[in-house]
Every structure is written in structure tokens, then in C-alpha cells.
Write a protein that holds these residues in place. Structure first.
Motif: not given
Length: 310
Positions: A290-310
Motif C-alpha cells: 500500500a505504501a509503494s502504491y501511495e508513493a507512486l500514485a502522483h506519478r500516474h495522476a493527470p497533470n492539472p496544468r495540461q488537458p487530459p488526453r483522449d
């Protein structure tokens, strides 16, 4: 006679009947001439051989009773009696009308749809055969050793190296100290540091890769628990392995090299090993994962400064 043999108790740790022909194919290159003759006779006529005494079978093949018993043990059975049970089971399996597994070569001009179908069929066959040959008792002991290990070192070269890296990163994510060594010199220098309570795992399809055997031998001599994942369970690597986990491969072809097929079986074995370890160490593995998932989660989240890709 076959019906009587079927009623005989079979050690659940013995290979299942359907695995007998697979074991013969896997071990054939390393068998002596006399043992190979016995093995080929067994798979050539399992129903007939199941009804023979050890003396009669030895006379039929032109060898000794000791060679017949040795063949049974090489194939994973405690003795000739257990082998006869497997022969009867194999005969019944063949008589059930199931279609034999098919391995198809890939041609240069095959349509891509045929390539997909052939590769899928071959990979399914490799997985099924590796599962059938799995020594559950050896797997259980390997799981127990790795679950309580201070440190796990994994050795592999080429395609086996990639499999070793996959195992090491899985173990790291559940809180175990694990390293996959790709440099054979560093593998040996690290193996020198191992001791009782540590685990060393060698991955080699041929069972004779010196760059893998040398660090395993060093770890073995230092008192670490050693595990070999190999397609040749009687090869040189087995001399320094406390536990041997056997893999199988489908037939090699020009466009499907042996490394592709061996990788499939190896991945199944390390996945079984990993899940078994995760089960035994669940109380510490679950929070670590669970800790490893949490540590990496932000790397897989959409960048709020860029529109999500289709």
C-alpha cells in the motif's frame, strides 16, 4: 491390471500423470542412454508398461531393474510403484480423447492474426506444461525460505536477467530486501556476503550458464538457502541448489527463439513464488505494498496544468 494400479495410493507430491510425457521430453537431453531408453518405452506405451513388473520391463527394454527404478526417481517418483500409477493415469488421459497440444512454427509470410494465434497457443502450452511439472513440495520450501530471509539475491543472464529483475522488484514492494544482479562479477562479490538465513535464486533455462552457477555456488558455500529455476533440473546448476523449480518450453523456431518460450515458464514460476511469499508475510506485505502504491500514485495522476488526453 491397470484398473488395480489406479486404486493404488499416489503421493500427492508426485508429478500428475499428464506431466509424465512432459518430464521425459524436458529431461531427455540430460538422460543417459539406458535411462532414456526406459523413459521412451514408458511414454511410447504407458498402458502396456503400467501392467509390467519392474523385472519384466527391464527385460523388455534390455536393461537392469536398477535402471528402471533410477528412471522412476529421475522423473520425480519415489519408486517404480508410483511410476506405474502415473503410467495408468497417462494411459487414461490419452484415452479420454483430448486433443494433443499443438505447437506451430511461425512462418515469415504468416498474417499477423496467425502470429497472434500461434504465439497464444504456444504460450498457453508452456504455462500448462510448467504448471503440470511444478514440484509443489519444492515450491513450498522455497516460499518458506524466502519469506523469512534477511536478504534475497537473484542471478540471471540475458532474458533470464529480465525475469530476475521482475521478481526482485515485486519482493521489494512487499518489504523484502531483494536484489537482481546483472553483472556476473558483482553477483559473485555480493554472493560472498551471504550467509545462513539469506536466499539466493539462480534463473537459467539450460541449467549450465556459468555466470549464473558461479554466484549460486558461492552463496551455497556461504550457507545461504539456494533455489534454481531451470528447464534442466539435473543440470550443473542443481548441484548447488537446495530447491529446484522446473520450467518447460515449447519447441524453438527461427522466429521464436528459446528465450521467448523459456521466459513464459519462468514468469509463471516466479509469480507462484511471489504470491506464496506475499501470503506468508501478509501482515507486513500488505502495508508495504500500500505504501509503494501511495508513493507512486502522483506519478500516474493527470497533470492539472495540461488537458487530459483522449
Amino acid at each position: 491390471m491397470i484398473g488395480d494400479v489406479k486404486k493404488t495410493f499416489r503421493d500427492p507430491a508426485s508429478p500428475p500423470p499428464a506431466a509424465l510425457a512432459i518430464k521425459v521430453r524436458t529431461l531427455a537431453p540430460s538422460m543417459s542412454r539406458s535411462v532414456g531408453q526406459v523413459a521412451q518405452a514408458l511414454v511410447g506405451d504407458p498402458a502396456g508398461c503400467a501392467g509390467l513388473t519392474v523385472t519384466t520391463l527391464a527385460r523388455l527394454v534390455g536393461t537392469s531393474e536398477a535402471t528402471v527404478v533410477r528412471t522412476a526417481r529421475i522423473l520425480g517418483y519415489s519408486g517404480y510403484r508410483e511410476l506405474r500409477v502415473a503410467l495408468a493415469g497417462l494411459a487414461a488421459y490419452q484415452e479420454s480423447g483430448r486433443a494433443p497440444a499443438v505447437t506451430s512454427d511461425i512462418a515469415v509470410d504468416d498474417p499477423i492474426a496467425d502470429v497472434v494465434a500461434k504465439l497464444a497457443r504456444d504460450e498457453q502450452q508452456t504455462l500448462a506444461e510448467t504448471a503440470a511439472c511444478m514440484d509443489i513440495r519444492q515450491l513450498g520450501r522455497a516460499v518458506a525460505a524466502a519469506s523469512s530471509a534477511r536478504r534475497v539475491d537473484v542471478y540471471g543472464i540475458g532474458a533470464s536477467c529480465l525475469v530476475g529483475q521482475d521478481l526482485a522488484q515485486k519482493l521489494l514492494r512487499i518489504g523484502l530486501i531483494a536484489h537482481a544482479h546483472t553483472d556476473p562479477h558483482l553477483a559473485v562479490t555480493n554472493a560472498v556476503q551471504l550467509r545462513q538465513g539469506d536466499v539466493a535464486i539462480a534463473i537459467t533455462d539450460s541449467g549450465s550458464t556459468e555466470d549464473v552457477i558461479e554466484p549460486l555456488r558461492t552463496a551455497f558455500e556461504r550457507g545461504a538457502t539456494t533455489i534454481a529455476i531451470t528447464g534442466n533440473p539435473v543440470g550443473p546448476v542443481a548441484r548447488y541448489a537446495d530447491h529446484v523449480l522446473t520450467t518447460t518450453t515449447t519447441r524453438e523456431s527461427e522466429l521464436r527463439p528459446a528465450a521467448m518460450s523459456s521466459r513464459t515458464g519462468q514468469l509463471l514460476v516466479i509469480d507462484c513464488l511471489f504470491v506464496g511469499i506475499a501470503q506468508r508475510t501478509y501482515k507486513r506485505a500488505a502495508p508495504a505494498l500500500a505504501a509503494s502504491y501511495e508513493a507512486l500514485a502522483h506519478r500516474h495522476a493527470p497533470n492539472p496544468r495540461q488537458p487530459p488526453r483522449d
